[in-house]
Scaffold this active site. Structure first.
Site, PDB file in Angstrom:
ATOM      1  N   GLU A  16      -6.312 -10.584  -1.343  1.00 53.79           N
ATOM      2  CA  GLU A  16      -7.122 -10.356  -0.129  1.00 53.79           C
ATOM      3  C   GLU A  16      -8.610 -10.289  -0.472  1.00 53.79           C
ATOM      4  O   GLU A  16      -9.345  -9.437   0.038  1.00 53.79           O
ATOM      5  CB  GLU A  16      -6.678  -9.057   0.575  1.00 53.79           C
ATOM      6  CG  GLU A  16      -5.200  -9.025   0.928  1.00 53.79           C
ATOM      7  CD  GLU A  16      -4.768  -7.765   1.681  1.00 53.79           C
ATOM      8  OE1 GLU A  16      -5.638  -7.022   2.170  1.00 53.79           O
ATOM      9  OE2 GLU A  16      -3.547  -7.538   1.773  1.00 53.79           O
TER      10      GLU A  16
ATOM     11  N   ASP B 157     -12.397 -10.174  -0.781  1.00 47.95           N
ATOM     12  CA  ASP B 157     -13.687 -10.265  -0.099  1.00 47.95           C
ATOM     13  C   ASP B 157     -14.653  -9.356  -0.846  1.00 47.95           C
ATOM     14  O   ASP B 157     -14.252  -8.552  -1.684  1.00 47.95           O
ATOM     15  CB  ASP B 157     -13.631  -9.978   1.409  1.00 47.95           C
ATOM     16  CG  ASP B 157     -12.824  -8.760   1.793  1.00 47.95           C
ATOM     17  OD1 ASP B 157     -12.829  -7.773   1.028  1.00 47.95           O
ATOM     18  OD2 ASP B 157     -12.205  -8.773   2.877  1.00 47.95           O
TER      19      ASP B 157
ATOM     20  N   GLU C 268       0.812  -1.231   0.000  1.00 43.55           N
ATOM     21  CA  GLU C 268       0.000   0.000   0.000  1.00 43.55           C
ATOM     22  C   GLU C 268       0.842   1.276   0.000  1.00 43.55           C
ATOM     23  O   GLU C 268       0.691   2.142   0.856  1.00 43.55           O
ATOM     24  CB  GLU C 268      -0.965  -0.020   1.201  1.00 43.55           C
ATOM     25  CG  GLU C 268      -1.902  -1.216   1.168  1.00 43.55           C
ATOM     26  CD  GLU C 268      -2.798  -1.323   2.382  1.00 43.55           C
ATOM     27  OE1 GLU C 268      -2.803  -0.405   3.214  1.00 43.55           O
ATOM     28  OE2 GLU C 268      -3.496  -2.350   2.512  1.00 43.55           O
TER      29      GLU C 268
ATOM     30  N   HIS D  59     -10.550  -5.966  -2.279  1.00 44.52           N
ATOM     31  CA  HIS D  59     -11.598  -5.776  -1.261  1.00 44.52           C
ATOM     32  C   HIS D  59     -12.788  -5.103  -1.957  1.00 44.52           C
ATOM     33  O   HIS D  59     -12.859  -3.870  -2.040  1.00 44.52           O
ATOM     34  CB  HIS D  59     -11.073  -4.905  -0.112  1.00 44.52           C
ATOM     35  CG  HIS D  59      -9.992  -5.571   0.677  1.00 44.52           C
ATOM     36  ND1 HIS D  59     -10.216  -6.710   1.420  1.00 44.52           N
ATOM     37  CD2 HIS D  59      -8.679  -5.271   0.832  1.00 44.52           C
ATOM     38  CE1 HIS D  59      -9.086  -7.071   2.016  1.00 44.52           C
ATOM     39  NE2 HIS D  59      -8.140  -6.218   1.665  1.00 44.52           N
TER      40      HIS D  59
ATOM     41  N   ASN E   6       2.101  -5.032  -3.188  1.00 44.86           N
ATOM     42  CA  ASN E   6       0.691  -5.350  -2.923  1.00 44.86           C
ATOM     43  C   ASN E   6      -0.074  -4.062  -2.643  1.00 44.86           C
ATOM     44  O   ASN E   6       0.419  -3.186  -1.924  1.00 44.86           O
ATOM     45  CB  ASN E   6       0.664  -6.272  -1.689  1.00 44.86           C
ATOM     46  CG  ASN E   6      -0.664  -6.931  -1.437  1.00 44.86           C
ATOM     47  OD1 ASN E   6      -1.225  -7.561  -2.345  1.00 44.86           O
ATOM     48  ND2 ASN E   6      -1.177  -6.831  -0.215  1.00 44.86           N
TER      49      ASN E   6
HETATM   50  O1  9MR Z   1      -7.110  -8.185   8.580  1.00 40.56           O
HETATM   51  C1  9MR Z   1      -6.274  -7.232   9.194  1.00 40.56           C
HETATM   52  C2  9MR Z   1      -6.967  -6.715  10.437  1.00 40.56           C
HETATM   53  O2  9MR Z   1      -7.098  -7.733  11.395  1.00 40.56           O
HETATM   54  C3  9MR Z   1      -6.189  -5.555  11.005  1.00 40.56           C
HETATM   55  O3  9MR Z   1      -6.928  -4.980  12.042  1.00 40.56           O
HETATM   56  C4  9MR Z   1      -5.925  -4.535   9.928  1.00 40.56           C
HETATM   57  C5  9MR Z   1      -5.121  -3.380  10.458  1.00 40.56           C
HETATM   58  O4  9MR Z   1      -4.668  -2.558   9.462  1.00 40.56           O
HETATM   59  O5  9MR Z   1      -5.243  -5.139   8.848  1.00 40.56           O
HETATM   60  C6  9MR Z   1      -6.013  -6.089   8.240  1.00 40.56           C
HETATM   61  O6  9MR Z   1      -5.433  -6.575   7.072  1.00 40.56           O
HETATM   62  C7  9MR Z   1      -5.179  -5.609   6.071  1.00 40.56           C
HETATM   63  C8  9MR Z   1      -3.995  -6.096   5.278  1.00 40.56           C
HETATM   64  O7  9MR Z   1      -2.929  -6.325   6.139  1.00 40.56           O
HETATM   65  C9  9MR Z   1      -3.632  -5.108   4.203  1.00 40.56           C
HETATM   66  N1  9MR Z   1      -4.743  -4.785   3.365  1.00 40.56           N
HETATM   67  C10 9MR Z   1      -5.964  -4.408   4.052  1.00 40.56           C
HETATM   68  C11 9MR Z   1      -6.331  -5.435   5.093  1.00 40.56           C
HETATM   69  C12 9MR Z   1      -7.644  -5.059   5.760  1.00 40.56           C
HETATM   70  O8  9MR Z   1      -7.495  -3.886   6.514  1.00 40.56           O
END
Ligand code: 9MR
Length: 495
Positions: free
Chosen positions: A279, A281, A174, A251, A215
């Site tokens: 990722e 969903d 990101e 997402h 990513n």
């Molecule tokens: O799934 C992850 C969640 O449990 C955390 O709270 C969150 C914090 O930033 O990160 C989530 O995973 C993220 C991933 O690492 C990067 N892309 C977005 C995902 C959803 O926020």
């Protein structure tokens, strides 16, 4: 359902170089099927070909994200360990867990997830080394001149710890704003855009074999942000920087998979990198309507079909195993139901659609809810006869109530001698109860005499077999269970 024989991978060498590179993954398919066959009958996803076996037979993987606490949920682990061939730790490899203070490395949580993956012959995507989020404040507070050293040390230590054990690393996560400019995080502010190449080179030095990825989210379609990623990848490749792939988080919001997804993935593979959906969903406004669940199934099939159609798309990972462990409700209030498995880890239409997209079913891939035995719009429970004679049924229920609401879980057992291929369970809700959402069934109307109809994936109940569904309802004082039921018009026993 008997476990189907795996389709033997074609002995003809595939012209798709990237698919050949993943060939070793297919070897795990038979083991996955064997493991699935050992699961208790009725366990979600236990019988038949699995997502992973079907995906691997097609030369791609199907993955899931898991967190350490997920390991305590035996229903979740049974699904994850049988249905998915790739595991991404959801949080445990991030900087705040691994190196919360300078030079103190904690690999315990991630090691437990890697061990789970190894036990289940799953591969692992490492996530993630350099990211502005879940970054300890000691890093963001460093003087600019010390950030590069801290970043290199972190990458070298973590990639070194997992050397030889992972399939891939999300090296940088990101890094772009929505307009395609670089995010002003600690790394960019200290090193400029060159931090990306520096991170990739450092990772390559620590493990020469693991795949190295960039990513990001909102780069699935063609837009300013994906243009920025495209231009960065082009530049890095022209400079000989080690980069194997780009991860597209995906997402999505239901019904909004970008129409340019395929063309976008293809322009990246044309640069000489692999692509992966990392990722996935697909969030739905709650309570999820059957129309939205059907659209979600279409969306999942679209994503899977697109990956299959793009040479160089190596796999699809879902972010979480089921709706109960998804991050969506906590981050997007009012949204949820974003994965292929419901809150009880029962497969949803999106699962069936994904299996069908992977060639797992011979019947036509209909992601929508199956027609009830009586598609009449009559609100009363269907009186239509069972498709065959020898019908008998028993219904048991459990209620969990609070002052104004309740959830009921009902289990239908087929006590007859014929297989039920589609069902409508008729019953009367106690006065004052109004259904607000349902799972594993469609219930209409929402109060009074209602019919609960099967969805596309749970219409069949073999003799002696059972299926469960449930609903949430408001109540005005009577939180009791319904007391009388009919299955396709035939009265059932209770108890
Ligand atoms: O799934 C992850 C969640 O449990 C955390 O709270 C969150 C914090 O930033 O990160 C989530 O995973 C993220 C991933 O690492 C990067 N892309 C977005 C995902 C959803 O926020």
């Amino acid at each position: 359902m008997p476990v189907r024989t795996l389709r033997t991978p074609s002995p003809t060498p595939t012209p798709r170089r990237q698919r050949r590179a993943l060939g070793a993954l297919a070897a795990t398919a038979a083991a996955a099927l064997a493991a699935a066959a050992l699961l208790p009958a009725g366990q979600a996803g236990a019988a038949g070909p699995t997502l992973r076996s079907l995906a691997e037979a097609k030369g791609i993987y199907f993955g899931t994200a898991m967190t350490q606490s997920d390991l305590n949920n035996s229903t979740l682990t049974a699904v994850a360990g049988s249905q998915f061939g790739m595991l991404t730790p959801g949080n445990e490899m991030k900087w705040d867990t691994v190196e919360s203070s300078p030079g103190n490395f904690n690999y315990g949580p991630a090691d437990r997830l890697v061990a789970f993956a190894q036990t289940h012959t799953m591969k692992v995507r490492g996530h993630t080394l350099v990211w502005h989020n879940q970054l300890p404040s000691w890093v963001s507070n460093l003087p600019g001149s010390q950030v590069q050293g801290a970043m290199r040390n972190h990458i070298t230590n973590e990639v070194g710890h997992y050397k030889g054990k992972l399939y891939a690393w999300d090296v940088v996560n990101e890094m772009f704003n929505e307009d395609g400019s670089f995010r002003n995080d600690a790394f960019y502010n200290a090193m400029g855009s060159g931090f990306v190449a520096d991170a990739l080179r450092t990772a390559r030095a620590a493990d020469p074999d693991v795949k190295l990825y960039l990513n990001d989210y909102n780069i699935e379609g063609q837009n300013a942000k994906s243009d920025a990623m495209y231009n960065l990848v082009k530049t890095l490749k022209s400079q000989g920087v080690p980069l194997d792939g780009v991860g597209f988080q995906a997402h999505f919001i239901v019904g909004q998979v970008p129409s340019s997804l395929k063309a976008n993935l293809q322009r990246f593979t044309a640069l000489g990198v692999n692509v992966a959906i990392t990722e996935l969903d697909d969030r739905i406004p709650l309570p999820a309507s059957s129309a939205n669940l059907a659209q979600q199934a279409t969306d999942y099939a679209n994503v899977v079909n697109t990956c299959l159609a793009v040479s160089g798309c190596v796999g699809v990972t879902q972010w979480g195993t089921g709706d109960a462990d998804s991050w969506i409700p906590g981050t997007f209030p009012g949204y949820g139901a974003a994965t292929m498995y419901d809150n009880n880890y029962q497969p949803k239409p999106a699962y069936t659609a994904s299996v069908n997209a992977l060639g797992g079913a011979t019947n036509s891939p209909s992601p929508s809810n199956s027609p009830s035995p009586s598609p009449s719009s009559s609100p009363s429970p269907s009186p239509s006869p069972s498709p065959s004679s020898g019908v008998g049924c028993k219904v048991t229920g459990a209620v969990n109530a609070w002052n104004t609401g309740l959830t009921d879980n009902l289990t239908i057992t087929n006590t007859g001698s014929s297989t039920v291929t589609a069902w409508t369970l008729g019953f009367t809700l106690p006065a004052g109860q109004t259904v607000t959402s349902a799972w594993n069934a469609t219930i209409t109307p929402s109060s009074g005499q209602v019919g609960a109809r099967n969805l596309s994936y749970n219409g069949t109940i073999s003799p002696g077999g059972s299926t469960s569904f449930g609903y949430q309802a408001n109540h005005t004082g009577d939180a009791g269970l319904p007391t009388q039921f009919t299955l396709n018009g035939t009265p059932c026993t209770t108890g």
